[in-house]
Design a protein around this motif. Structure first.
Motif, PDB file in Angstrom:
ATOM      1  N   VAL A 187      39.884  12.857  30.105  1.00  0.00           N
ATOM      2  CA  VAL A 187      38.699  12.304  30.771  1.00  0.00           C
ATOM      3  C   VAL A 187      38.399  10.916  30.190  1.00  0.00           C
ATOM      4  N   PRO A 188      38.303   9.870  31.008  1.00  0.00           N
ATOM      5  CA  PRO A 188      38.005   8.535  30.476  1.00  0.00           C
ATOM      6  C   PRO A 188      36.672   8.513  29.733  1.00  0.00           C
ATOM      7  N   MET A 189      36.681   7.923  28.530  1.00  0.00           N
ATOM      8  CA  MET A 189      35.472   7.808  27.718  1.00  0.00           C
ATOM      9  C   MET A 189      35.164   6.336  27.482  1.00  0.00           C
ATOM     10  N   GLU A 190      33.885   5.986  27.538  1.00  0.00           N
ATOM     11  CA  GLU A 190      33.477   4.613  27.282  1.00  0.00           C
ATOM     12  C   GLU A 190      33.495   4.332  25.786  1.00  0.00           C
ATOM     13  N   ALA A 191      33.977   3.144  25.434  1.00  0.00           N
ATOM     14  CA  ALA A 191      34.050   2.770  24.025  1.00  0.00           C
ATOM     15  C   ALA A 191      33.947   1.260  23.899  1.00  0.00           C
ATOM     16  N   VAL A 296      41.415   7.268  27.250  1.00  0.00           N
ATOM     17  CA  VAL A 296      41.803   8.570  27.796  1.00  0.00           C
ATOM     18  C   VAL A 296      42.455   9.335  26.654  1.00  0.00           C
ATOM     19  N   LEU A 297      41.759  10.324  26.146  1.00  0.00           N
ATOM     20  CA  LEU A 297      42.186  11.044  24.955  1.00  0.00           C
ATOM     21  C   LEU A 297      43.363  11.966  25.261  1.00  0.00           C
ATOM     22  N   GLU A 298      44.433  11.835  24.439  1.00  0.00           N
ATOM     23  CA  GLU A 298      45.622  12.664  24.605  1.00  0.00           C
ATOM     24  C   GLU A 298      45.781  13.678  23.474  1.00  0.00           C
ATOM     25  N   GLY A 299      45.283  13.340  22.272  1.00  0.00           N
ATOM     26  CA  GLY A 299      45.429  14.246  21.139  1.00  0.00           C
ATOM     27  C   GLY A 299      44.714  13.698  19.921  1.00  0.00           C
ATOM     28  N   SER A 309      45.322   6.762  25.479  1.00  0.00           N
ATOM     29  CA  SER A 309      45.643   5.573  26.257  1.00  0.00           C
ATOM     30  C   SER A 309      44.380   4.723  26.374  1.00  0.00           C
ATOM     31  N   VAL A 310      44.561   3.402  26.418  1.00  0.00           N
ATOM     32  CA  VAL A 310      43.425   2.481  26.410  1.00  0.00           C
ATOM     33  C   VAL A 310      43.544   1.508  27.579  1.00  0.00           C
TER      34      VAL A 310
END
Length: 381
Positions: A187-191, A296-299, A309-310
């Protein structure tokens, strides 16, 4: 003592690489004759302004510090500006200047919105903006209107101070990385990117909680930046006295000689960066440092570092920054983290690496394809 530059009317063009506070920017050269690769940079504090201070790790912001920095960041980051140094203060190794964004004086924009206060005179004569009179007028107007740090809303100052959770860097117990992975994988996260450690490693704030974490980019690895080795602790044993007879040991160890001290010092010197390490870091900084990104968190790893991924905004589209690194020869494909990614993303990275190798771009400058042991069909018996 300040050194004034008021008589120097030289103006320079630059691009804003970072915004460190509500009154300070870091810029890099955009001169036509500037060499490619890592460009010269300069930190400029806006003359005669004092913005609220952001907290250092584990500290507390001054009121409105984050909003002040955000105003200047969103105004300037990644944009070309024109600047002039007005004065320097050698005792704190800082340069103060006037910055224009197009035809707008940046300091005036900051003060007019109430995000910094004006200092009428520094400790030394000459520590003053050439636009001081107008800055003071704008400050008074912002105060009257209750703008920014001059807000008249009850509780506004207290509400502006961020409640920063403990940093995940250096202490994995401060952050439930596995819990975040379970909740947000894919899930895309804002950073917001606060630091670039090397070309493929970022230190970011996850928003809106302001959790400070380190992110390894999935599927790639850039050259390392080197590091300072931990200094070796040298204990010089004292000459002890035998309590039974009052005699010293037969062969006491003498203090280290100058040559020995020099050898120890050399062993603790910095380790050098890998070839193209600084270039890869600079490439990344110019695209994502102090920028809003989507992760996008992969691990995660055992130290609570995120692997993902960024993507960063480029106009109306989102750019795949890790893919850009590989395409430009600043990173290589690595399977240990790529196995977490979707097949299409892995295929793009592998294809980009192959093209970079063929073109011998940067880290592949001396690349030699492996010798094949296979024979042509017509040569086989």
């Amino acid at each position: 003592m300040a050194t004034t530059a008021a008589g120097n009317s030289a103006w320079y063009k630059a691009k804003v690489k970072a915004v460190t506070s509500g009154d300070c920017v870091v810029v890099v050269s955009v001169a036509a004759n500037a060499k490619s690769g890592v460009l010269p940079e300069k930190s400029i504090t806006l003359s005669s302004l004092i913005a609220p201070r952001l907290a250092r790790r584990g500290g507390v912001d001054e009121a409105f510090a984050w909003e002040s920095r955000e105003f200047l960041r969103k105004l300037c980051i990644g944009r070309e500006i024109t600047f002039r140094i007005d004065y320097t203060v050698p005792s704190i190794n800082r340069e103060f200047g006037t910055v224009f964004l197009g035809d707008k004086n940046v300091a005036m924009l900051v003060v007019s919105q109430g995000w910094a206060k004006v200092r009428e005179q520094g400790q030394q004569k000459g520590e003053v903006s050439p636009f001081l009179a107008e800055l003071l007028r704008l400050e008074e107007q912002a105060k009257q209107e209750g703008l920014g740090r001059w807000s008249k809303v009850p509780g506004a100052a207290e509400a502006s101070i961020r409640n920063l959770p403990p940093s995940a860097l250096g202490d994995a117990s401060n952050f439930d990385a596995m819990g975040l992975l379970a909740k947000s994988k894919g899930v895309p996260m804002e950073a917001l990117v606060e630091q670039v450690r090397d070309g493929s490693t970022l230190r970011i704030y996850l928003l809106p909680e302001f959790q400070f974490v380190q992110v390894f980019v999935a599927g790639i690895q850039s050259p390392q930046m080197g590091r300072r080795a931990a200094p070796e602790t040298v204990v010089e044993p004292e000459v002890t006295v035998d309590s039974t007879n009052g005699d010293a040991p037969a062969e006491p160890r003498a203090p280290l000689t100058s040559a020995q001290r020099l050898a120890v010092s050399a062993s603790a010197a910095e380790t050098s960066a890998d070839p193209f390490g600084p270039d890869a870091k600079f490439f990344t900084e110019m695209r994502v440092l102090n920028r809003d990104v989507r992760i996008v968190l992969e691990g995660v790893d055992k130290f609570s570092n995120l692997i993902g991924s960024v993507y960063y905004p480029d106009g109306e589209s989102a750019k795949d920054w890790p893919l850009e690194l590989v395409e430009n020869g600043f990173a290589k494909y690595v399977e240990w983290s790529a196995h977490m990614m979707e097949e299409d993303a892995k295929r793009k990275l592998k294809s980009a690496e192959l093209e970079a190798k063929k073109s011998r771009l940067r880290i592949w400058t001396n690349y030699v394809p492996p010798v094949s042991n296979s024979k042509a069909i017509h040569d086989q018996n």
